[in-house]
Scaffold this motif. Structure first.
Motif, PDB file in Angstrom:
ATOM      1  N   GLY A   2       0.669  -1.476   0.013  1.00 48.48           N
ATOM      2  CA  GLY A   2       0.023   0.016  -0.026  1.00 48.48           C
ATOM      3  C   GLY A   2       0.879   1.320   0.072  1.00 48.48           C
ATOM      4  N   GLN A  19      -3.732   2.774  -3.828  1.00 47.83           N
ATOM      5  CA  GLN A  19      -4.513   2.063  -4.775  1.00 47.83           C
ATOM      6  C   GLN A  19      -3.897   2.373  -6.280  1.00 47.83           C
ATOM      7  OE1 GLN A  19      -8.725   2.248  -5.124  1.00 47.83           O
ATOM      8  NE2 GLN A  19      -8.626   0.684  -6.631  1.00 47.83           N
ATOM      9  N   SER A  34      -8.269  -4.625 -11.456  1.00 49.23           N
ATOM     10  CA  SER A  34      -8.470  -4.288 -10.308  1.00 49.23           C
ATOM     11  C   SER A  34      -9.468  -2.680 -10.427  1.00 49.23           C
ATOM     12  CB  SER A  34      -6.960  -3.664  -9.693  1.00 49.23           C
ATOM     13  OG  SER A  34      -6.548  -2.842 -10.965  1.00 49.23           O
TER      14      SER A  34
END
Ligand SMILES: NC(=O)c1ccc[n+]([C@@H]2O[C@H](COP(=O)([O-])OP(=O)(O)OC[C@H]3O[C@@H](n4cnc5c(N)ncnc54)[C@H](O)[C@@H]3O)[C@@H](O)[C@H]2O)c1
Length: 399
Positions: free
Chosen positions: A166, A170, A270
């Motif tokens: 992370g 994102q 994603s």
């Protein structure tokens, strides 16, 4: 005991006894040499690996090439006929480093003979070929490794860890760019690489496959693409029998049958977006391979020509955030197997040593490690979608 269990049991036994494993290399051009050197260097860099290679056999169809390889690298036998290797019980693992059009025939034959496969990308000419080799390997339970070596630099490992931890938030969008000038000269000969029945889809399988693998490795599966392709050098001189690798020729010319260039918009599963671009005729670009990956709170940049450097921007400020350069060191990826302190340059050959170590680990432990045939099948499925999209002029889903 069924066939697949038999191969696994034999290899687990040899690993438990600190065994040696007989290997062969088929096709002794550039990649054949790199694979052979990697086998030889494994004990230097990975002394704890359960298996060590015995170079049993080398095959190349060019007269004298296999014999020269045996003399220079220490293979016990040399042949011009790869079928002899399929029949040789001393050989338990095989490097397939021939031109693409032979990957399927040799790959399936070796898997059927129970040999573990270290096979170069793109694994055949089409996704059908890649699936055939994967199916043959699955049916006898042999392990596989595929030459997607741009996954292996320690800086790329570091990038993957940062993303999954992370560190840049994102991932929103990413670019993967693989440019080369290896075919830029108009007199670079019309070898197997430029024919559809020899090199398949040209720069797609040759360079874009690496970009796709990196994209999957770092950002995740690709769900759809919108692509454009081009041939910029439409004719080249026919090679002579003495022409190898990227040599030049000046005789009668013939038609280039596959793509010099591809650009492609990408949607990841994603939700992230991306761009993949590859070219083999880009003047001024030598091994210009790399990526930039942007997330909601940071970004990463990497360039193969400065393999040990990763550029990182991260922080909570969003705007005017400085970028720092990290030189990889022993805490990143497999770096410690090569050098004791940060910032000693690693080489392309080192990446193949890392790949070989993952191949041997997979054999010793009976489980996949590193890039395997399933990754080649998935990359080929993306290439199929790219070809379909370029032909139809619309977005194409990845099967
Ligand atoms: N992973 C990478 O970065 C990378 C880089 C370059 C090439 N490759 C891949 O490696 C493979 C080989 O590429 P290369 O650059 O080494 O090619 P190359 O042309 O230099 O070598 C191919 C060799 O295979 C031999 N050969 C041809 N037909 C044969 C047969 N029937 N039996 C035995 N040998 C035969 C040729 O004589 C030659 O020595 C290709 O699939 C290519 O896509 C991967």
């Amino acid at each position: 005991m069924d066939r697949s269990k038999r191969w696994q049991a034999m290899d687990t036994y040899s690993s438990l006894t600190g065994g040696r494993i007989g290997v062969a290399v088929i096709g002794f051009g550039w990649m054949g040499k790199v694979h052979a050197r990697a086998y030889l260097r494994l004990p230097h860099h990975y002394p704890d690996l359960a298996l060590r290679a015995d170079l049993i056999a080398v095959a190349d169809e060019l007269p004298g090439r296999a014999e020269a390889a045996a003399d220079q690298y220490g293979f016990a036998t040399a042949t011009s006929d790869w079928r002899e290797i399929a029949a040789d019980p001393r050989v338990r693992a095989v490097s397939i480093t021939t031109p693409n059009f032979l990957h399927r025939q040799i790959g399936t034959a070796m898997a059927d003979a129970g040999k573990h496969l270290w096979i170069e990308k793109p694994v055949g000419l089409t996704s059908d070929d890649a699936m055939a080799v994967a199916a043959a390997a699955a049916s006898t339970g042999v392990q596989s490794a595929v030459g997607f070596n741009y996954r292996d630099p320690p800086a790329v490992d570091a990038a993957r860890e940062l993303i999954s931890g992370g560190a840049i938030g994102q991932v929103t969008h990413a670019r993967f760019r693989f440019f080369s000038d290896y075919a830029a000269h108009p007199q670079s000969a019309l070898t197997w690489r430029f024919r559809r029945d020899g090199g398949g889809n040209g720069v797609l399988g040759d360079l874009a496959s690496h970009a796709i693998d990196l994209a999957r490795f770092l950002v995740g599966e690709i769900s759809s693409v919108a692509a454009d392709t081009a041939v910029f050098v439409p004719t080249r001189a026919m090679p002579t029998t003495a022409t190898t690798g990227h040599m030049r020729a000046t005789g009668r010319s013939g038609q280039v049958e596959n793509e010099d260039y591809v650009s492609c918009l990408v949607r990841f599963a994603s939700g992230a977006r991306g761009v993949i671009e590859a070219c083999r005729v880009a003047v001024g670009e030598q091994n210009s391979y790399g990526f930039e990956i942007h997330g909601r709170s940071g970004a990463l940049w990497w360039d193969f020509r400065r393999m040990g450097e990763l550029l990182i921007c991260r922080g909570d400020d969003y705007q005017d955030v400085p970028t720092r350069m990290v030189r990889v060191g022993p805490s990143h990826g497999d770096y410690a197997s090569f050098q004791p302190g940060a910032a000693t340059a690693m080489s392309y050959d080192d990446l193949k040593v890392i790949e070989a170590s993952r191949f041997f680990r997979s054999i010793a432990e009976g489980r996949a490690c590193g890039a395997v045939l399933a990754d080649a099948v998935q990359a080929a499925a993306v290439l199929d979608a790219i070809s379909r999209s370029a032909k139809e002029g619309s977005w194409a889903g990845v099967a």
